[in-house]
Design an enzyme around this catalytic site. Structure first.
Site, PDB file in Angstrom:
ATOM      1  N   LYS A  33      13.607  17.264   2.313  1.00  0.00           N
ATOM      2  CA  LYS A  33      12.575  16.404   2.913  1.00  0.00           C
ATOM      3  C   LYS A  33      12.683  14.985   2.366  1.00  0.00           C
ATOM      4  O   LYS A  33      11.716  14.229   2.348  1.00  0.00           O
ATOM      5  CB  LYS A  33      11.173  16.971   2.648  1.00  0.00           C
ATOM      6  CG  LYS A  33      10.898  18.305   3.344  1.00  0.00           C
ATOM      7  CD  LYS A  33      10.783  18.122   4.853  1.00  0.00           C
ATOM      8  CE  LYS A  33      10.490  19.442   5.559  1.00  0.00           C
ATOM      9  NZ  LYS A  33      10.574  19.336   7.030  1.00  0.00           N
ATOM     10  N   LEU A  72       5.114   9.146   1.308  1.00  0.00           N
ATOM     11  CA  LEU A  72       4.126  10.193   1.626  1.00  0.00           C
ATOM     12  C   LEU A  72       4.725  11.223   2.573  1.00  0.00           C
ATOM     13  O   LEU A  72       5.389  10.850   3.559  1.00  0.00           O
ATOM     14  CB  LEU A  72       2.929   9.505   2.298  1.00  0.00           C
ATOM     15  CG  LEU A  72       1.902  10.400   2.989  1.00  0.00           C
ATOM     16  CD1 LEU A  72       1.111  11.193   1.963  1.00  0.00           C
ATOM     17  CD2 LEU A  72       0.967   9.541   3.838  1.00  0.00           C
ATOM     18  N   GLU A 120       5.658   2.918  -4.140  1.00  0.00           N
ATOM     19  CA  GLU A 120       4.452   2.914  -4.983  1.00  0.00           C
ATOM     20  C   GLU A 120       4.703   3.679  -6.279  1.00  0.00           C
ATOM     21  O   GLU A 120       4.260   3.275  -7.361  1.00  0.00           O
ATOM     22  CB  GLU A 120       3.284   3.537  -4.221  1.00  0.00           C
ATOM     23  CG  GLU A 120       2.877   2.719  -2.995  1.00  0.00           C
ATOM     24  CD  GLU A 120       1.664   3.306  -2.302  1.00  0.00           C
ATOM     25  OE1 GLU A 120       0.550   2.824  -2.569  1.00  0.00           O
ATOM     26  OE2 GLU A 120       1.829   4.246  -1.491  1.00  0.00           O
ATOM     27  N   GLU A 140       4.240   1.537   6.505  1.00  0.00           N
ATOM     28  CA  GLU A 140       2.873   1.999   6.714  1.00  0.00           C
ATOM     29  C   GLU A 140       2.300   1.461   8.026  1.00  0.00           C
ATOM     30  O   GLU A 140       1.641   2.192   8.779  1.00  0.00           O
ATOM     31  CB  GLU A 140       1.976   1.565   5.545  1.00  0.00           C
ATOM     32  CG  GLU A 140       2.038   2.477   4.337  1.00  0.00           C
ATOM     33  CD  GLU A 140       3.241   2.233   3.435  1.00  0.00           C
ATOM     34  OE1 GLU A 140       4.134   1.436   3.807  1.00  0.00           O
ATOM     35  OE2 GLU A 140       3.289   2.844   2.357  1.00  0.00           O
ATOM     36  N   ARG A 143       3.384   3.302  10.955  1.00  0.00           N
ATOM     37  CA  ARG A 143       2.819   4.666  11.012  1.00  0.00           C
ATOM     38  C   ARG A 143       1.304   4.647  11.216  1.00  0.00           C
ATOM     39  O   ARG A 143       0.665   5.693  11.233  1.00  0.00           O
ATOM     40  CB  ARG A 143       3.115   5.425   9.716  1.00  0.00           C
ATOM     41  CG  ARG A 143       4.564   5.435   9.295  1.00  0.00           C
ATOM     42  CD  ARG A 143       5.391   6.483   9.993  1.00  0.00           C
ATOM     43  NE  ARG A 143       6.767   6.458   9.507  1.00  0.00           N
ATOM     44  CZ  ARG A 143       7.826   6.262  10.274  1.00  0.00           C
ATOM     45  NH1 ARG A 143       7.700   6.105  11.572  1.00  0.00           N
ATOM     46  NH2 ARG A 143       9.039   6.233   9.753  1.00  0.00           N
TER      47      ARG A 143
END
Ligand code: 1HE
Length: 266
Positions: A33, A72, A120, A140, A143
């Site tokens: 992933k 994320l 981050e 971000e 998304r």
């Protein structure tokens, strides 16, 4: 490296080994992933940095496979409402604060994607060593999200608010070389050598006086953000405490008696 109780407490997405020299190597181990960070990984990072054995003097954090971290895990947040979103972000903050404000320096080895929450995470570490494959992105905006892992506080410290805003709005990415110039990483090393270089740095850090390391990790960032008068006072106090310690006295004596190495520059 031997399996420790700490390693056994971690989720499968994290692997940790601690060497004799006090250097712990923590690996993001979800390459299928692209090391995307799910809730279990966030929790695992918190467990790891809250429970580092005392013998650990520095940590090297790296990613398995072709990428450091794709940010994320997007499958984890599709059903979140605003309340869940706030608590989700706060869990990242807790984990990443434990990295930044933990007892030992953390050196991140960056290669391939360093994206969103991966950036981050890297920004919560104290030193970043990049390989030529590293690239930095904040998708971000694309998304429909916002940073939630402390990026709005920590990334501007590295590259400035204007660059971060530009990345979020235009999708601009930075490669390893321009990333070095912009401040994402402090080191750019040859392909495949990042882990060794970071481990060598960690071994060096493990030989430093604990109070000097403490001052650099905890006093310096606070002084840099304090008003100058308070900062100067804190500096004097920290300097006096460090110099008064037995470690400093022994090291100064060693230099004056020509038993300590000189500073060199290659
Ligand atoms: C993922 C994720 C992910 C890969 N969440 N599953 N981050 C992003 O927007 C980056 C999204 N990822 C990518 O753009 C690409 O995956 C990469 C450039 C990182 C790598 O590309 P590639 O071609 O090597 O791999 P891939 O085929 O895209 O991905 C392999 C698998 O990983 C695939 O799953 P599979 O089940 O189809 O095999 C992907 O879906 C999966 N995968 N990245 C979930 N991020 C605290 S707030 C922080 C906010 C953010 O971080 S926003 C940025 C999110």
């Amino acid at each position: 490296m031997p399996v420790t109780p700490l390693a056994a407490a971690l989720p499968p997405s994290l692997a940790c080994g601690i060497a004799e020299d006090g250097v712990a190597v923590l690996r993001l181990a979800r390459p299928h992933k692209r090391n995307a960070i799910d809730d279990a990984t966030v929790e695992g990072l918190a467990i790891c940095f809250a429970a580092l054995p005392e013998r650990v003097r520095a940590v090297v954090l790296h990613g398995e496979g072709a990428h450091f971290c794709a940010g994320l895990d997007l499958s984890a947040v599709t059903e979140n409402d605003a309340t869940a979103g706030v608590f989700h972000s706060r869990a990242w903050h807790r984990a990443f604060d434990l990295i930044e404000s933990g007892p030992v320096p953390v050196i991140a080895v960056l290669h391939g994607a360093v994206i969103g929450g991966g950036l981050e995470l890297a920004a919560a570490c104290h030193i970043r060593v990049a390989e030529p494959s590293a690239y930095y992105a904040l998708p971000e905006g694309q998304r429909g999200l916002f940073v939630g892992g402390g990026g709005s506080v920590r990334v501007p410290r590295l590259i400035g608010t204007a660059r971060m805003l530009d990345m979020m709005l235009t999708g601009r990415t930075y490669g390893a070389e321009e990333g070095l110039a912009a401040g994402f990483a402090q080191y750019l090393v040859a392909a495949g050598t990042g882990l060794d270089r970071a481990t060598a740095m960690a071994r060096h850090i493990a030989t430093l006086a604990p109070l000097s390391v403490f001052a650099a990790l905890h006093a310096l960032p606070r002084i840099a953000e304090a008003d100058p008068r308070t900062g100067l006072l804190l500096e004097s106090l920290m300097a006096a405490i460090a110099a008064g310690d037995g470690e400093a006295k022994a090291r100064l004596r060693a230099f004056l008696e020509k038993r300590a190495p000189k500073v060199t520059h290659e």
